[in-house]
Design a protein around this motif. Structure first.
Motif, mmCIF file in Angstrom:
data_model
loop_
_atom_site.group_PDB
_atom_site.id
_atom_site.type_symbol
_atom_site.label_atom_id
_atom_site.label_comp_id
_atom_site.label_asym_id
_atom_site.label_seq_id
_atom_site.Cartn_x
_atom_site.Cartn_y
_atom_site.Cartn_z
ATOM 1 N N GLY A 704 49.734 38.991 40.824
ATOM 2 C CA GLY A 704 48.287 38.555 41.787
ATOM 3 C C GLY A 704 47.431 37.609 40.594
ATOM 4 N N ASN A 705 46.374 37.421 41.213
ATOM 5 C CA ASN A 705 45.419 36.702 40.418
ATOM 6 C C ASN A 705 44.898 37.375 39.329
ATOM 7 O OD1 ASN A 705 45.305 34.304 42.334
ATOM 8 N ND2 ASN A 705 44.029 35.194 43.360
ATOM 9 N N ALA A 711 45.862 32.285 40.297
ATOM 10 C CA ALA A 711 47.281 32.123 39.767
ATOM 11 C C ALA A 711 47.964 31.062 40.416
ATOM 12 C CB ALA A 711 47.882 33.443 40.247
ATOM 13 N N GLN A 712 47.517 30.785 41.689
ATOM 14 C CA GLN A 712 48.018 29.538 42.342
ATOM 15 C C GLN A 712 47.712 28.125 41.715
ATOM 16 O OE1 GLN A 712 49.863 29.614 45.302
ATOM 17 N NE2 GLN A 712 49.697 31.603 46.067
ATOM 18 N N ALA A 746 45.764 33.808 30.428
ATOM 19 C CA ALA A 746 45.003 34.184 31.697
ATOM 20 C C ALA A 746 45.233 35.890 32.052
ATOM 21 C CB ALA A 746 45.458 33.445 33.050
ATOM 22 N N PHE A 747 46.459 36.260 31.703
ATOM 23 C CA PHE A 747 46.833 37.734 31.957
ATOM 24 C C PHE A 747 46.689 38.867 30.759
ATOM 25 C CE2 PHE A 747 48.905 35.566 35.470
ATOM 26 C CZ PHE A 747 48.571 36.402 36.516
#
Length: 906
Positions: A704-705, A711-712, A746-747
């Protein structure tokens, strides 16, 4: 004659290494800096994922960590970290010459199976060769002739001896006892020059002993001077404004007060010290920093009055009686360190010579004013000699002042001022002239005696000495204090590698005996011989049984065989010995890191190989050599190449590595032992990394985001980069790598902070070191009595959960750290979490770069948000000096544990 022709045949095929563009450090690679063609690109461009060409890579750690930590590049004062640039940073010209390689041609008499993997001279195998074998005699001869220096490789002669301290009432008895034990050579250490009668007795006793002997001129004269070290002599202000200032070896002190946030000379005063202490009251200075500039006793070598007196006294003794029977040489102690080269002497003769130097260098005062960036006009050259800088090592105040206030303070830009360059050039020139003169005088009276400059091995906890003083351009020896014997081997290995291509490698080693067991001492002695040391002496009373062991295990010196890797990758490997030689970090620019992710490590080296074909014509081929390894286990790696040149591969233990070559794909298995692959004509691409990045992005996308990001969008950027890579692999590889790491960052459930990025701290300065995270550390080494030193950092968290705080320290951990986490927005907010941790080596979970430790500080349950982290170090030693050096900080969930200088996997 045959040997001469054979040697000439080998020399025809000399290969010249072409240095690649110097690449950034692994920490820069890990931090998210832009992978561009220019050095040190901006973090912003990196974060945007702009298209980047396939060019020399940045370093693994700056690339991998993100650019959320400010870079310490501006000079400031107070408790700001990383102000200014270090005045001791190496210049581009201070690089190591490139590697020379040779390839035996088909017409040469050298067997095609002859192969070696040394760093100074290497032979590249023919395409059919796979298993290397060592050749010592030919390589040693080639190295000696190509270096143009007959002493570049050690001779087979060697000496093992003992050092005796003089005066000694029982000197004759000691010499007789040593001779009975089998000692053949002694060094007699002179703390001071003896009287004429004692000199006569000393020489007669030494000559009658039947031993070979040398004289060690130790404790050369020293002089007083103003020491400029604001990174050491500093205090935090207080509201009372009453201070007790302590500088045990000083007689006077210049006190400068500056606001904490802005480097400005608010006030200054000159204080007289009594027994190294003074008390002063200067009013409310709670928001200020006090900088101390002591006038220290015996602060630096006396190159003026003291040297003249010492030389004349020695000449008087030599004229009366010169050493003769059994005398082999002189050792001259060099006592330069970073403090002594940062000291301005008060000697009138020194000031007169400084004045002459400035007049010669800058006949026009305007040129001097421009070089030093002075803010007001100087009336005469004499005024310049009275000025003293208030900055050094990126700390202090941007002023030149006269302690007696005879010249108005000169405000300047320390990044532009050449004062320190001029001062150190003056000192270095004077030192070399005096050394040359002393050597000439000693040679005249003892024509067959050797002359060696002896330096104490540098303290790893200290800032480095400028090269002009570390390399006196004369035969050089090292003295190794027993207090640092755990670091002897690493220090000697690094120094040997640094000097491998210089005209004067280390020739002499004096090691202090400290009740070492004979086996340990013997192992180090054997290592010293392996590093090419011709003369080894032990200082102290060596037990007879221990001496027998040292003698029995001694061997002639060997030509050191070294396998250098980029110093920027030291945090991803360790120094160790392979069959092909010692694996050791180097700053030579022809070693360029390969940035292929977090699991595959390596570097490349460009070479130009020259061979003779069957018709005798010279054939020049440009090649790339790759060296790859993984942290643990073994992994199959697929490379995509863009040429069809034949390849060979073997690991550093000499084992052949099978290559499965199919078209433009090359497959091989790589383990923890580095594998060298030779023959590439252009840089290949790691297809295994591409596959791993693609799979990793797919896995992260399913989660997911991430907090604060889409995330897209990240997936779109990665897919776009993947498309560019498929159309143009050489240009798309770096862009794909950038977008993969953007996904990773980002994660990431943790925060990685460079210790040197603290915007407020009470440490000394930022110490530059390409081997460590971020290429620098937060460094403290002070002779002043302190209770603690703190550093403050800002960080943010995305998720509420339990976090473990980790600290990476350099050197043997000591003292304790009190930590406190508080909300960032409120200056007086109460702590959300706090704790205390002891810094002990046995508590470390990982060790990297052979000198750094990851230690847990504690656990805190924190919510998402912005925080302020304060770390306060308290020394455990009862007396100064106090030393602490921090590399990085990690705030991570309990499941994430640090390992080295790259972000940990999660």
């Amino acid at each position: 004659m045959r040997r001469i022709f054979a040697l000439c045949g080998l020399l025809i095929g000399v290969g010249v290494v072409f240095a690649l563009t110097p690449s950034p450090s692994p920490t820069q690679w890990a931090r998210g800096a832009s992978i561009a063609l220019t050095p040190n690109p901006s973090p912003t461009k990196w974060e945007r994922g702009a298209a980047i060409a396939h060019t020399p890579s940045p370093s693994p750690t700056q690339w991998a960590r993100g650019a959320n930590s400010p870079s310490p590049n501006s000079l400031g004062e107070g408790d700001k970290g990383g102000e200014g640039k270090s005045v001791i940073s190496p210049t581009p010209s201070e690089t190591v010459p490139t590697t020379i390689e040779t390839v035996p041609s088909s017409t040469e008499t050298v067997p095609s199976s002859m192969e070696t993997v040394p760093s100074s001279i290497e032979t590249v195998p023919s395409p059919s060769e796979t298993v290397p074998s060592t050749i010592e005699t030919s390589r040693s001869a080639i190295a000696t002739i190509q270096s143009g220096n007959a002493t570049a490789q050690p001779s087979k002669s060697h000496t093992l001896g003992v050092v005796l301290d003089y005066p000694a009432g029982d000197l004759a008895a000691q010499l007789s006892q040593l001779k009975a034990q089998g000692v053949q050579e002694v060094v007699i250490r002179l703390d001071a020059l003896p009287s004429r009668e004692a000199w006569q007795s000393l020489l007669e006793t030494a000559e009658a002993s039947g031993l070979e002997w040398r004289l060690w001129l130790a404790s050369l004269p020293r002089t007083d001077g103003w020491t400029i070290a604001p990174e050491r002599y500093r205090m935090a202000g207080n509201a009372d404004g009453v201070y007790t200032l302590i500088a045990p070896d000083a007689t006077r002190l210049m006190l400068a007060v500056s606001p904490r946030e802005t480097p400005y000379l608010r006030l200054s005063s000159l204080l007289e010290l009594s027994n190294g202490r003074a008390t002063t009251a200067i009013g409310d200075t709670a928001e200020s920093v006090l900088l101390l500039y002591p006038l220290r006793k015996n602060a630096m070598p006396d190159l003026w009055d003291g040297w003249d007196a010492y030389r004349d006294a020695l000449l008087h003794l030599l004229t009366h009686r010169a050493p003769k029977q059994g005398f082999r040489g002189w050792l001259l102690q060099s006592d330069w360190d970073i403090l002594s080269v940062s000291t301005l002497p008060t000697s009138p003769l020194a000031q007169a010579e400084w004045l002459a130097h400035l007049k010669t260098r800058y006949p026009d005062l305007t040129e001097l004013e421009r070089a030093w960036d002075t803010s007001t006009k100087l009336e005469r050259h004499e005024q310049a000699t009275w000025l003293m800088p208030l900055w050094r090592e990126g700390r202090g105040l941007p002023y030149l002042v006269a302690p007696d206030e005879s010249v108005k303070p000169q405000e300047l830009d320390p990044n532009r001022s050449r004062f320190w360059d001029d001062w150190r050039a003056f000192l270095a020139e004077r030192w070399r002239v005096l050394l040359a003169g002393l050597r000439t005088m000693l040679t005249r009276h003892t024509p067959n005696a050797e002359f060696t400059v002896l330096q104490t091995a540098p303290d790893p906890a200290e800032l480095p000495l400028p090269d002009a003083f570390a390399d006196p351009q004369l035969p050089l020896g090292w003295y190794l204090p027993a207090a640092r014997r755990d670091q002897w081997r690493t220090q000697l290995l690094l120094e040997t590698l640094r000097r491998e291509r210089t005209l004067e490698p280390l020739s002499t080693l004096i090691a202090e005996w400290a009740a070492d067991d004979a086996e340990r001492a013997s192992l180090f002695q054997t290592f010293a011989r392996e590093m090419g040391i011709e003369r080894v002496y032990w200082r102290g009373r060596v037990p007879e049984e221990a001496w027998r062991t040292l003698t029995q295990t001694d061997a002639p010196p060997d030509a050191p065989t070294l396998q250098p890797f980029p110093a920027t990758l030291w945090g991803l490997t360790e120094i160790r010995r392979y069959r092909s030689g010692w694996w050791a970090p180097s700053v030579q620019p022809d070693l360029q890191p390969l940035l292929w992710g977090f699991e595959i490590h390596g570097f490349q080296k460009a070479t130009e190989v020259r061979t003779l074909d069957a018709q005798g014509k010279l054939d020049i081929t440009r090649q790339l050599e790759l060296c790859l390894w993984v942290d643990e286990g073994e992994r199959e790696i697929t490379l995509r190449r863009f040429d069809r040149a034949p390849l060979t591969a073997f690991d550093l233990n000499g084992q052949a590595v099978r290559l499965d070559v199919r078209g433009d794909r090359v497959r091989l298995r790589v383990g923890a032992t580095p594998v060298r692959i030779r023959g590439f004509q252009s840089e290949p691409i790691c297809e295994t990394s591409i596959e791993a990045w693609t799979a990793r992005v797919g896995d992260l996308f399913k989660r997911g985001n991430p907090t604060g990001q889409d995330a897209q969008v990240l997936k779109f950027n990665f897919d776009n980069a993947l498309g560019i890579y498929r159309r143009n692999p050489s240009q798309g590889f770096a862009l794909l790598r950038t977008n993969w790491f953007e996904f990773e960052r980002a994660f990431q459930p943790y925060r990685w902070i460079e210790a040197e990025s603290a915007r407020q701290h009470e440490f000394g300065t930022v110490r530059r070191d390409p081997a460590l995270s971020g290429g620098a550390t937060l460094w403290l080494n002070t002779p002043m009595p302190i209770e603690s030193a703190s550093a403050t950092y800002a960080f943010s968290l995305r998720e509420a959960q339990a976090y473990t705080l980790w600290l990476a320290v350099r050197g043997v951990p000591s003292g304790s750290v009190e930590w406190q986490v508080a909300p960032a927005g409120e200056a007086e907010a109460s702590a959300t979490a706090e704790g205390t941790a002891m810094l002990l080596a046995e508590r470390a979970v990982a060790r990297y770069a052979d000198q750094c430790y990851w230690l847990p500080l504690g656990t805190a349950t924190l919510k998402a948000g912005e925080y302020r982290l304060t770390l306060r170090w308290k020394p455990s030693a009862s007396q100064p000096p106090y030393y602490a050096e921090w590399d990085a900080i990690l705030i991570a969930p309990p499941s994430v544990q640090p390992k080295h200088i790259l972000p940990p996997m999660y």
